[in-house]
Write an enzyme that holds these catalytic residues in place. Sequence first.
Site, PDB file in Angstrom:
ATOM      1  CB  CYS A 161      -0.960  -0.004   1.191  1.00 40.00           C
ATOM      2  SG  CYS A 161      -2.054  -1.441   1.198  1.00 40.00           S
ATOM      3  CE  LYS A 199      -7.264  -2.439   4.760  1.00 45.72           C
ATOM      4  NZ  LYS A 199      -7.031  -1.908   3.411  1.00 45.72           N
ATOM      5  NE  ARG A 249      -4.799  -8.693   1.071  1.00 49.18           N
ATOM      6  CZ  ARG A 249      -4.180  -8.745   2.224  1.00 49.18           C
ATOM      7  NH1 ARG A 249      -3.439  -9.813   2.521  1.00 49.18           N
ATOM      8  NH2 ARG A 249      -4.289  -7.751   3.081  1.00 49.18           N
ATOM      9  CD  GLU A 291      -4.201   4.124  13.446  1.00 49.66           C
ATOM     10  OE1 GLU A 291      -4.519   5.159  12.837  1.00 49.66           O
ATOM     11  OE2 GLU A 291      -3.136   3.509  13.219  1.00 49.66           O
ATOM     12  CE  LYS A 351     -11.088  -3.649   4.408  1.00 50.07           C
ATOM     13  NZ  LYS A 351     -10.271  -3.142   3.363  1.00 50.07           N
ATOM     14  CB  SER A 406     -13.695 -10.007   0.102  1.00 56.44           C
ATOM     15  OG  SER A 406     -12.457 -10.079   0.795  1.00 56.44           O
ATOM     16  CE1 TYR A 412     -16.740  -6.199  -2.385  1.00 53.56           C
ATOM     17  CE2 TYR A 412     -16.598  -6.965  -0.111  1.00 53.56           C
ATOM     18  CZ  TYR A 412     -16.033  -6.329  -1.199  1.00 53.56           C
ATOM     19  OH  TYR A 412     -14.769  -5.822  -1.113  1.00 53.56           O
TER      20      TYR A 412
HETATM   21  C1  PBG Z   1      -6.765  -1.920  -0.264  1.00 54.24           C
HETATM   22  C2  PBG Z   1      -7.997  -2.557   0.281  1.00 54.24           C
HETATM   23  C3  PBG Z   1      -8.205  -3.885   0.698  1.00 54.24           C
HETATM   24  C4  PBG Z   1      -9.552  -3.987   1.027  1.00 54.24           C
HETATM   25  C5  PBG Z   1     -10.117  -2.742   0.825  1.00 54.24           C
HETATM   26  N1  PBG Z   1      -9.141  -1.866   0.375  1.00 54.24           N
HETATM   27  C6  PBG Z   1      -7.275  -5.029   0.728  1.00 54.24           C
HETATM   28  C7  PBG Z   1      -6.188  -5.091   1.715  1.00 54.24           C
HETATM   29  O1  PBG Z   1      -5.954  -4.190   2.508  1.00 54.24           O
HETATM   30  O2  PBG Z   1      -5.493  -6.108   1.686  1.00 54.24           O
HETATM   31  C8  PBG Z   1     -10.255  -5.224   1.495  1.00 54.24           C
HETATM   32  C9  PBG Z   1     -11.700  -5.290   1.153  1.00 54.24           C
HETATM   33  C10 PBG Z   1     -12.313  -6.638   1.278  1.00 54.24           C
HETATM   34  O3  PBG Z   1     -11.686  -7.641   1.671  1.00 54.24           O
HETATM   35  O4  PBG Z   1     -13.492  -6.722   0.958  1.00 54.24           O
HETATM   36  N2  PBG Z   1      -5.796  -1.602   0.654  1.00 54.24           N
END
Ligand code: PBG
Length: 322
Positions: free
Chosen positions: A129, A195, A205, A233, A248, A274, A313
Amino acid sequence: MSMIIRPRRLRGNAMLRKMVCETYVLPDQLIQPVFITHGKAIKEEISAMPGQFRFSVDKIGAEAMEIWNAGIHAMLLFGIPEKKDDKASGAYAKDGIVQRAIPAIKEAAPDMYVITDVCLCEYMSHGHCGIVADGQRIDNDSTLELLARSAVSQAKSGADMVAPSDMMDGRVAAIREALDNEGFAGTPIMSYAAKYASCFYGPFRDAAKGAPQFGDRKTYQMDPPNVREAIKEVKLDIAEGADIVMVKPALAYLDVIARVRDVVDVPVAAYSVSGEYSMIKAAAKNGWIDEKRAILETLTAIKRAGADIIITYFAKDVANLL
Ligand code: PBG
């Protein structure tokens, strides 16, 4: 039997149960994430996320219309570029995937509220990232400029809100300053404030073709056992100008959502990621759970924990059930 208080009295019929219902999931507070890929005439199913697709820019308008007509009025965009490099050029290119997708969405569904994920991992050849220094370290401060550039570029292309998900320190301030300098003082920031480094991003991914090529994201995403750190945070992001803070993933972090809701006075979003989607899909496919009920029960749990906004989703598919 003398019993003055009988909780079952209020469960006696459906009307009464609705009358005393404490938690509602509203379509107006759901956000549908979508994946936009390079190429033409593409609508390909993501194998790890049955029912979710990668759309090319020419196909995203029709999907936006479907989402709008289903009753969902906000989308979160992720781009999958053709070429990746070590500067994430595609993230802030004028003709980048997301930059081209926004006008296509607005043309098809003019009032759709378009939110863009601000991150570099999908655009980096190494899948991290941020900028990689010394071949292994994810450098915080040099990454901020690229994140700010990406956010401004998305706003110029018509994004209504930006959502930084990279977890670099100071990125909300950097993005806020850049947006303000470019005339986007009115563009809100929804920060992925807490996060976690979670296994539940696995299917994403695959969807976004963005797994890190080496190492993992643990030096920038949060450690799952920590909750005080989440409070730190979110407070920091609010001080830097975040309008909405996000937790998240959602389901394994309901306690974090509840704690954050208690200490902040900005709206709280939760990202049901996801892996949460794919687990329900897989169990339902096997006949082990009732899909619709599982979706509604989990969304209700996320709301009950304290989330105002849910990124899911399932948004398009559940809108009509609500
Ligand atoms: C990008 C990002 C990710 C997700 C949202 N933005 C992947 C990660 O951080 O590895 C995950 C979303 C999901 O799993 O639905 N940094």
